[in-house]
Write an enzyme that holds these catalytic residues in place. Structure first.
Site, mmCIF file in Angstrom:
data_model
loop_
_atom_site.group_PDB
_atom_site.id
_atom_site.type_symbol
_atom_site.label_atom_id
_atom_site.label_comp_id
_atom_site.label_asym_id
_atom_site.label_seq_id
_atom_site.Cartn_x
_atom_site.Cartn_y
_atom_site.Cartn_z
ATOM 1 N N ASP A 74 0.851 -1.200 0.000
ATOM 2 C CA ASP A 74 0.000 0.000 0.000
ATOM 3 C C ASP A 74 0.884 1.247 0.000
ATOM 4 O OD1 ASP A 74 -2.979 0.995 0.659
ATOM 5 O OD2 ASP A 74 -1.542 2.243 1.758
ATOM 6 N N TYR A 105 3.313 9.675 -0.480
ATOM 7 C CA TYR A 105 4.407 9.073 0.293
ATOM 8 C C TYR A 105 5.763 9.260 -0.391
ATOM 9 C CZ TYR A 105 0.427 6.517 2.403
ATOM 10 O OH TYR A 105 -0.764 6.169 2.987
ATOM 11 N N LYS A 120 -2.501 5.960 -4.437
ATOM 12 C CA LYS A 120 -3.592 6.903 -4.144
ATOM 13 C C LYS A 120 -3.297 8.255 -4.772
ATOM 14 C CE LYS A 120 -3.576 4.719 0.424
ATOM 15 N NZ LYS A 120 -2.164 4.573 0.790
ATOM 16 N N HIS A 127 -7.260 9.749 -2.174
ATOM 17 C CA HIS A 127 -6.644 9.650 -0.847
ATOM 18 C C HIS A 127 -7.507 10.305 0.245
ATOM 19 C CE1 HIS A 127 -2.334 9.251 0.985
ATOM 20 N NE2 HIS A 127 -3.240 9.004 1.890
HETATM 21 N N1 LIG Z 1 -5.226 6.492 3.586
HETATM 22 C C1 LIG Z 1 -4.659 7.192 4.527
HETATM 23 O O1 LIG Z 1 -4.975 8.376 4.739
HETATM 24 C C2 LIG Z 1 -3.608 6.553 5.379
HETATM 25 C C3 LIG Z 1 -3.149 7.207 6.529
HETATM 26 C C4 LIG Z 1 -2.181 6.568 7.313
HETATM 27 C C5 LIG Z 1 -1.714 5.324 6.945
HETATM 28 N N2 LIG Z 1 -2.164 4.713 5.799
HETATM 29 C C6 LIG Z 1 -1.663 3.371 5.371
HETATM 30 O O2 LIG Z 1 -1.705 2.484 6.475
HETATM 31 C C7 LIG Z 1 -0.398 1.951 6.696
HETATM 32 C C8 LIG Z 1 -0.179 1.636 8.157
HETATM 33 O O3 LIG Z 1 -0.401 2.785 8.961
HETATM 34 P P1 LIG Z 1 0.765 3.590 9.705
HETATM 35 O O4 LIG Z 1 2.037 3.415 8.960
HETATM 36 O O5 LIG Z 1 0.269 4.987 9.887
HETATM 37 O O6 LIG Z 1 0.827 2.969 11.152
HETATM 38 P P2 LIG Z 1 0.804 1.521 11.804
HETATM 39 O O7 LIG Z 1 1.034 0.459 10.806
HETATM 40 O O8 LIG Z 1 -0.406 1.451 12.682
HETATM 41 O O9 LIG Z 1 2.060 1.620 12.788
HETATM 42 C C9 LIG Z 1 3.371 1.784 12.319
HETATM 43 C C10 LIG Z 1 4.280 2.079 13.513
HETATM 44 O O10 LIG Z 1 4.238 0.986 14.438
HETATM 45 C C11 LIG Z 1 5.532 0.421 14.589
HETATM 46 N N3 LIG Z 1 5.347 -1.043 14.560
HETATM 47 C C12 LIG Z 1 5.012 -1.789 13.492
HETATM 48 N N4 LIG Z 1 4.911 -3.078 13.826
HETATM 49 C C13 LIG Z 1 5.186 -3.160 15.155
HETATM 50 C C14 LIG Z 1 5.260 -4.231 16.074
HETATM 51 N N5 LIG Z 1 5.018 -5.481 15.690
HETATM 52 N N6 LIG Z 1 5.575 -3.950 17.364
HETATM 53 C C15 LIG Z 1 5.827 -2.677 17.752
HETATM 54 N N7 LIG Z 1 5.775 -1.612 16.924
HETATM 55 C C16 LIG Z 1 5.462 -1.855 15.626
HETATM 56 C C17 LIG Z 1 6.371 0.925 13.428
HETATM 57 O O11 LIG Z 1 7.713 1.096 13.828
HETATM 58 P P3 LIG Z 1 9.008 0.664 12.954
HETATM 59 O O12 LIG Z 1 8.750 1.003 11.526
HETATM 60 O O13 LIG Z 1 10.093 1.497 13.560
HETATM 61 O O14 LIG Z 1 9.204 -0.812 13.192
HETATM 62 C C18 LIG Z 1 5.724 2.273 13.136
HETATM 63 O O15 LIG Z 1 6.239 3.258 14.013
HETATM 64 C C19 LIG Z 1 0.523 3.053 6.139
HETATM 65 O O16 LIG Z 1 1.850 2.614 5.956
HETATM 66 C C20 LIG Z 1 -0.214 3.419 4.877
HETATM 67 O O17 LIG Z 1 0.013 2.442 3.891
HETATM 68 C C21 LIG Z 1 -3.101 5.320 5.026
#
Ligand SMILES: NC(=O)c1ccc[n+]([C@@H]2O[C@H](COP(=O)([O-])OP(=O)(O)OC[C@H]3O[C@@H](n4cnc5c(N)ncnc54)[C@H](OP(=O)(O)O)[C@@H]3O)[C@@H](O)[C@H]2O)c1
Length: 283
Positions: A47, A52, A77, A110
């Site tokens: 994704d 990004y 997106k 998005h």
């Molecule tokens: N459509 C939208 O508006 C929108 C907005 C936000 C996100 N997204 C999508 O959703 C995806 C995921 O959301 P996100 O990146 O915001 O946050 P997330 O996946 O909820 O959390 C990522 C964070 O958690 C840490 N983490 C990951 N796995 C872990 C584990 N097993 N144990 C402890 N910590 C862990 C990562 O650290 P490290 O990397 O340091 O390991 C990073 O700091 C994004 O990458 C993107 O593709 C979309």
């Protein structure tokens, strides 16, 4: 038990792997390595987004993996500054050329940006319908759409979005938007599924994790998949990329599911902006 990721059917007949890998906030210089690692572990769904700034590196890693293009589901997106149809067409072409691919599996608006563009996201959506008709986007969907935004598309457009990608995690269960989706055959994709790490030291989640012998992140991701949502946790830490993939060899019982759902804090649980107000356009 196998670690197989289920494929879920979209309303247009295509399928999507329920677990993917998110690349938001991964620096371009680190993206190819993170995606390479994810593909090696077994993820088959990435994704990304124009916003990004790492589409090129995603494409590079998919090509370098040696996997057939058809084996990897790639989402991107439309960036916020490109909602006008002619801008959306150019932006979509730039996505395909950055990825060096002739199609994406899923392309999303998005953000709805209801306070921009005279509140018109319908002409933007109709432009995405063109991309699906000409085969360059196998599926199309939206992100951060609230119920009134989805109702407006239902009234004014032809194609029902395949997905709505919204913020969902135990502190923001976002039930109303999810319910609209399930009533109208729109799959929910849960972004920030572990609230960017914020839910992982919650005592209830830690307790459930201890009971089932898994990590808090695995328990939260498992809660999402048992609710039927699609998730794509982000990590640049190899051990976590693997940990987040190992969620298909255990289950949460109804009590554990309810305990996690009971952590909902409504609006105050958001980690990101409210889509009704968000109007950011990158410079
Ligand atoms: N459509 C939208 O508006 C929108 C907005 C936000 C996100 N997204 C999508 O959703 C995806 C995921 O959301 P996100 O990146 O915001 O946050 P997330 O996946 O909820 O959390 C990522 C964070 O958690 C840490 N983490 C990951 N796995 C872990 C584990 N097993 N144990 C402890 N910590 C862990 C990562 O650290 P490290 O990397 O340091 O390991 C990073 O700091 C994004 O990458 C993107 O593709 C979309």
């Amino acid at each position: 038990m196998a670690h197989t990721v289920p494929d879920i059917s979209l309303n247009d007949g295509n399928t999507i792997p329920q677990l993917g890998f998110g690349v938001y906030q991964i620096e371009p210089k680190d993206t190819a390595e993170a995606v390479r690692r994810a593909l090696e572990i077994g993820y088959r769904h990435i994704d990304t987004a124009q916003m990004y700034g790492n589409e090129a590196e995603v494409g590079e890693a998919v090509r370098a993996s040696g996997l057939d293009r058809g084996e990897v589901f790639v989402t991107s997106k439309l960036n916020n500054g490109f909602h006008r149809p002619e801008d959306a067409r150019r932006a979509f072409e730039s996505t395909l050329s950055a990825l060096k691919m002739d199609h994406v599996d899923l392309f999303l608006i998005h953000w709805p940006l209801p306070t921009r563009y005279d509140g018109d996201f319908v002409s933007t959506w109709k432009t995405l319908e063109e991309f699906q008709r000409d085969g360059r986007a196998r599926s199309i969907g939206v992100s951060n759409f609230q119920v009134p935004h989805l109702e407006r598309l239902a009234a004014e457009a032809d194609v029902v979005p395949a997905v709505n990608q919204i913020e969902v995690h135990p502190y923001l269960t976002n039930e109303q938007v999810r319910a609209y989706g399930s009533e109208h055959n729109i799959l929910t994709e849960a972004w920030s599924p572990i609230a960017q790490g914020r839910v992982l030291d919650d005592p209830t989640i830690v307790d459930v994790a201890e009971q089932v012998g898994r990590t808090p992140a695995q328990v939260v991701l498992r809660w999402h998949v048992q609710r039927g949502d699609i998730v794509f946790p982000k990590s640049t830490t190899p051990k976590r990329i693997e940990e987040n993939f190992r969620i298909f060899d255990f289950t949460l019982d109804d009590t554990a599911m309810e305990r996690l759902s009971g952590l909902d804090r409504g609006e105050s649980g958001r980690t990101g902006p409210n889509p009704d107000e968000f109007d950011y356009i990158p410079a």
